[in-house]
Design a protein around this motif. Structure first.
Motif, mmCIF file in Angstrom:
data_model
loop_
_atom_site.group_PDB
_atom_site.id
_atom_site.type_symbol
_atom_site.label_atom_id
_atom_site.label_comp_id
_atom_site.label_asym_id
_atom_site.label_seq_id
_atom_site.Cartn_x
_atom_site.Cartn_y
_atom_site.Cartn_z
ATOM 1 N N ARG A 1 -9.224 6.839 -5.373
ATOM 2 C CA ARG A 1 -9.787 6.923 -6.773
ATOM 3 C C ARG A 1 -8.746 6.764 -7.702
ATOM 4 O O ARG A 1 -8.740 6.075 -8.870
ATOM 5 N N ARG A 2 -7.551 7.369 -7.521
ATOM 6 C CA ARG A 2 -6.401 7.358 -8.586
ATOM 7 C C ARG A 2 -5.915 5.709 -8.581
ATOM 8 O O ARG A 2 -5.620 5.515 -9.524
ATOM 9 N N LEU A 3 -5.863 5.338 -7.371
ATOM 10 C CA LEU A 3 -5.382 3.846 -7.356
ATOM 11 C C LEU A 3 -6.279 2.983 -7.950
ATOM 12 O O LEU A 3 -5.978 2.184 -8.718
ATOM 13 N N LEU B 1 0.740 -1.248 -0.086
ATOM 14 C CA LEU B 1 0.160 0.157 0.007
ATOM 15 C C LEU B 1 0.727 1.194 -0.033
ATOM 16 O O LEU B 1 0.554 2.162 -0.783
ATOM 17 N N GLU B 2 1.835 1.203 0.769
ATOM 18 C CA GLU B 2 2.663 2.574 0.933
ATOM 19 C C GLU B 2 3.339 2.919 -0.257
ATOM 20 O O GLU B 2 3.108 4.041 -0.805
ATOM 21 N N PRO B 3 3.933 1.969 -1.284
ATOM 22 C CA PRO B 3 4.674 2.442 -2.396
ATOM 23 C C PRO B 3 3.334 2.947 -3.332
ATOM 24 O O PRO B 3 3.732 3.603 -4.151
ATOM 25 N N LEU B 4 2.333 2.135 -3.409
ATOM 26 C CA LEU B 4 1.369 2.429 -4.284
ATOM 27 C C LEU B 4 0.910 3.836 -3.932
ATOM 28 O O LEU B 4 0.328 4.568 -5.067
ATOM 29 N N ALA B 5 0.559 4.157 -2.758
ATOM 30 C CA ALA B 5 0.009 5.499 -2.397
ATOM 31 C C ALA B 5 1.117 6.466 -2.557
ATOM 32 O O ALA B 5 0.740 7.584 -3.396
ATOM 33 N N LEU B 6 2.305 6.257 -2.673
ATOM 34 C CA LEU B 6 3.372 7.121 -2.933
ATOM 35 C C LEU B 6 3.096 7.384 -4.553
ATOM 36 O O LEU B 6 3.313 8.559 -5.045
ATOM 37 N N ALA B 7 3.125 6.442 -5.282
ATOM 38 C CA ALA B 7 3.047 6.375 -6.847
ATOM 39 C C ALA B 7 1.768 7.456 -7.107
ATOM 40 O O ALA B 7 1.855 8.115 -8.105
ATOM 41 N N ALA B 8 0.593 7.262 -6.268
ATOM 42 C CA ALA B 8 -0.558 7.851 -6.966
ATOM 43 C C ALA B 8 -0.199 9.382 -6.499
ATOM 44 O O ALA B 8 -0.880 10.406 -7.135
ATOM 45 N N LEU B 9 0.462 9.625 -5.355
ATOM 46 C CA LEU B 9 0.776 10.988 -5.153
ATOM 47 C C LEU B 9 1.768 11.711 -5.983
ATOM 48 O O LEU B 9 1.868 12.874 -5.999
ATOM 49 N N GLU B 10 2.415 10.862 -6.708
ATOM 50 C CA GLU B 10 3.367 11.358 -7.649
ATOM 51 C C GLU B 10 2.760 12.287 -8.751
ATOM 52 O O GLU B 10 3.447 13.384 -9.312
ATOM 53 N N LEU C 1 10.181 6.182 -3.095
ATOM 54 C CA LEU C 1 9.633 5.585 -4.360
ATOM 55 C C LEU C 1 10.314 4.809 -5.391
ATOM 56 O O LEU C 1 10.076 3.661 -5.837
ATOM 57 N N ALA C 2 11.327 5.621 -5.585
ATOM 58 C CA ALA C 2 12.427 4.984 -6.636
ATOM 59 C C ALA C 2 12.826 3.909 -6.224
ATOM 60 O O ALA C 2 13.000 2.711 -6.820
ATOM 61 N N ALA C 3 13.246 3.822 -5.079
ATOM 62 C CA ALA C 3 13.804 2.514 -4.539
ATOM 63 C C ALA C 3 12.690 1.442 -4.431
ATOM 64 O O ALA C 3 13.239 0.303 -4.665
ATOM 65 N N ARG D 1 -11.031 18.097 4.979
ATOM 66 C CA ARG D 1 -10.025 17.090 4.560
ATOM 67 C C ARG D 1 -8.691 17.299 4.607
ATOM 68 O O ARG D 1 -8.369 18.564 4.503
ATOM 69 N N ARG D 2 -7.813 16.490 4.530
ATOM 70 C CA ARG D 2 -6.443 16.695 4.771
ATOM 71 C C ARG D 2 -5.949 16.351 3.318
ATOM 72 O O ARG D 2 -5.969 15.252 2.910
ATOM 73 N N VAL D 3 -4.939 17.516 2.950
ATOM 74 C CA VAL D 3 -4.289 17.173 1.548
ATOM 75 C C VAL D 3 -2.984 16.847 1.728
ATOM 76 O O VAL D 3 -2.030 17.270 2.364
ATOM 77 N N TYR D 4 -2.653 15.514 1.266
ATOM 78 C CA TYR D 4 -1.135 15.000 1.193
ATOM 79 C C TYR D 4 -0.257 15.296 -0.072
ATOM 80 O O TYR D 4 -0.830 15.606 -1.167
ATOM 81 N N ARG D 5 0.909 15.605 0.155
ATOM 82 C CA ARG D 5 1.921 15.403 -0.628
ATOM 83 C C ARG D 5 3.176 15.067 -0.448
ATOM 84 O O ARG D 5 3.492 14.643 0.641
ATOM 85 N N LEU D 6 3.848 14.530 -1.913
ATOM 86 C CA LEU D 6 4.896 13.577 -1.660
ATOM 87 C C LEU D 6 6.286 14.623 -1.327
ATOM 88 O O LEU D 6 6.496 15.953 -1.545
ATOM 89 N N THR D 7 7.131 14.158 -0.421
ATOM 90 C CA THR D 7 8.460 14.920 -0.180
ATOM 91 C C THR D 7 9.690 14.522 -0.984
ATOM 92 O O THR D 7 9.319 13.323 -1.584
ATOM 93 N N GLY D 8 10.797 15.173 -1.058
ATOM 94 C CA GLY D 8 11.856 14.518 -1.622
ATOM 95 C C GLY D 8 12.340 13.098 -0.990
ATOM 96 O O GLY D 8 12.711 12.344 -1.867
#
Lengths: 250, 114
Positions: free
Chosen positions: B33-35, B13-22, B92-94, B79-86
């Motif tokens: 919904r993106r997933l 779930l974690e990498p999937l959510a990170l990919a969706a946040l990309e 995610l790449a790893a 609602r809380r909005v999430y965004r990817l950090t560096g």
């Protein structure tokens, strides 16, 4: 909305986490569940069926509780334990909370006062009298501070509810103003009382008067800051914590 | 195709959510919904389970979040909005690299990859 809140609360209430963290979980999960119900209602057109289907999609509360608990860090768990000692606990009344805090403060103050007596055994009699006087000044301050704790807490709750108009209390500016005046008077009177008890000399009490007057002016300001900074969050927390989540509810 | 659900998704779930946040910042509902769209409806997750994963990732510094500004006059829960950090991007790449190795090895063992 109440049915959805009950479902969310069944997931969140058993989680051992600080109040702010749990309130965030509650609000976020409720927003999600509300959207799910809207989506299902638009699809099926049946309100009851939409809620049932949304609950299925959302997940079993017991499972979700376990997952939420696993996301809480060790420091947050310790924070929750500390909060358990000092924070309000559902469903206790405001007065019970105020007296519980007073009792805790009194026990703490007596322990401090007792500990501060220990150096007396190592002082000669000439210094002991002076030390004892200073000990009494400090101890009487602690005792008076514990004594005013319950009225200050109670007046704060009444002021907050009158300002924000929640928990069955209608908003009333005049009542809030009355409580603000009362809140200002309590530390003022306590300060004068402490000076009289500690120094047994009205002249000292008069000399310290500007300090009590400052307290008189600062107290309502602190009261307003507390109410408008944390009051709304406290009320939201109280509403969630007082929800009936037994099987018969929702 | 049989839907993929339960523990099979939860483990990834974690990498999937990170990919969706990309694709850009989003709140939990939008993320799911993106997933779902990316998985062509084959992913079936108990939706509440996304949030503990988001909290863990936020604690790890992989994502950041903030309350969404509610338009004036609109009521209801925020609602809380999430965004990817560096750090999240690097993670995610790893995770993508690990997945490639994992899927190749498992594929060879199962006889689906030559």
């Amino acid at each position: 909305m109440n049915e959805l809140m009950v479902h969310v609360e069944r997931c969140v209430r058993p989680v051992l986490a600080p109040a702010e963290r749990k309130d965030r979980m509650r609000e976020e999960l409720l927003a999600h569940l509300t959207r799910l119900v809207e989506e299902e209602r638009a699809r099926t057109g049946d309100g009851e069926a939409a809620i049932k289907r949304a609950f299925e999609r959302f997940g079993d509360p017991a499972t979700l509780t376990g997952e939420l608990q696993a996301s809480v860090t060790r420091i947050e768990r310790i924070d929750r334990i500390v909060q358990g000692w000092f924070a309000w606990r559902a469903p206790e009344s405001a007065s019970r909370y105020a007296w519980r805090m007073t009792a805790r403060m009194l026990v703490f103050d007596l322990c401090v006062a007792g500990a501060m007596l220990l150096p007396l055994f190592f002082k000669n009699s000439a210094l002991a009298a002076d030390y004892l006087q200073r000990w009494w000044n400090g101890t009487s301050f602690l005792l008076i501070q514990a004594a005013v704790m319950a009225p200050l807490i109670l007046v704060y709750f009444r002021f907050r509810d009158s300002c924000l108009g929640r928990l069955g209390v209608t908003r009333s500016l005049s009542r809030a103003l009355g409580f603000a005046v009362l809140f200002a008077i309590i530390p003022f009177v306590a300060g004068i009382a402490w000076a009289l008890v500690a120094f047994r000399d009205p002249r000292v009490s008069l000399a310290l008067f500007p300090h009590w007057f400052s307290a008189l002016l600062a107290a309502p300001l602190l009261l307003c800051i507390a109410t408008f900074v944390v009051g709304k969050a406290q009320l939201r927390h109280t509403e969630w914590e007082c929800l009936d989540i037994t099987e018969s509810a929702g | 195709m049989e839907p993929i659900s339960g523990d099979v998704i939860r483990g990834h779930l974690e990498p999937l959510a990170l990919a969706a946040l990309e694709q850009g910042e989003a709140h939990g509902f939008e993320l799911l919904r993106r997933l779902e769209n990316a998985g062509s409806g084959a992913l079936r997750l108990k939706e509440g389970s996304l949030y503990p994963a988001l909290y863990r990732m936020e604690e790890a510094g992989l994502i950041k979040s903030a309350w969404e500004k509610t338009p004036a006059g609109e009521r209801g829960p925020r609602r809380r909005v999430y965004r990817l950090t560096g750090k999240g991007k690097r993670h995610l790449a790893a995770a993508r690299g690990e997945w490639l190795v994992f899927s190749r090895v498992v594929g060879i063992i199962l006889g689906t990859t030559s």
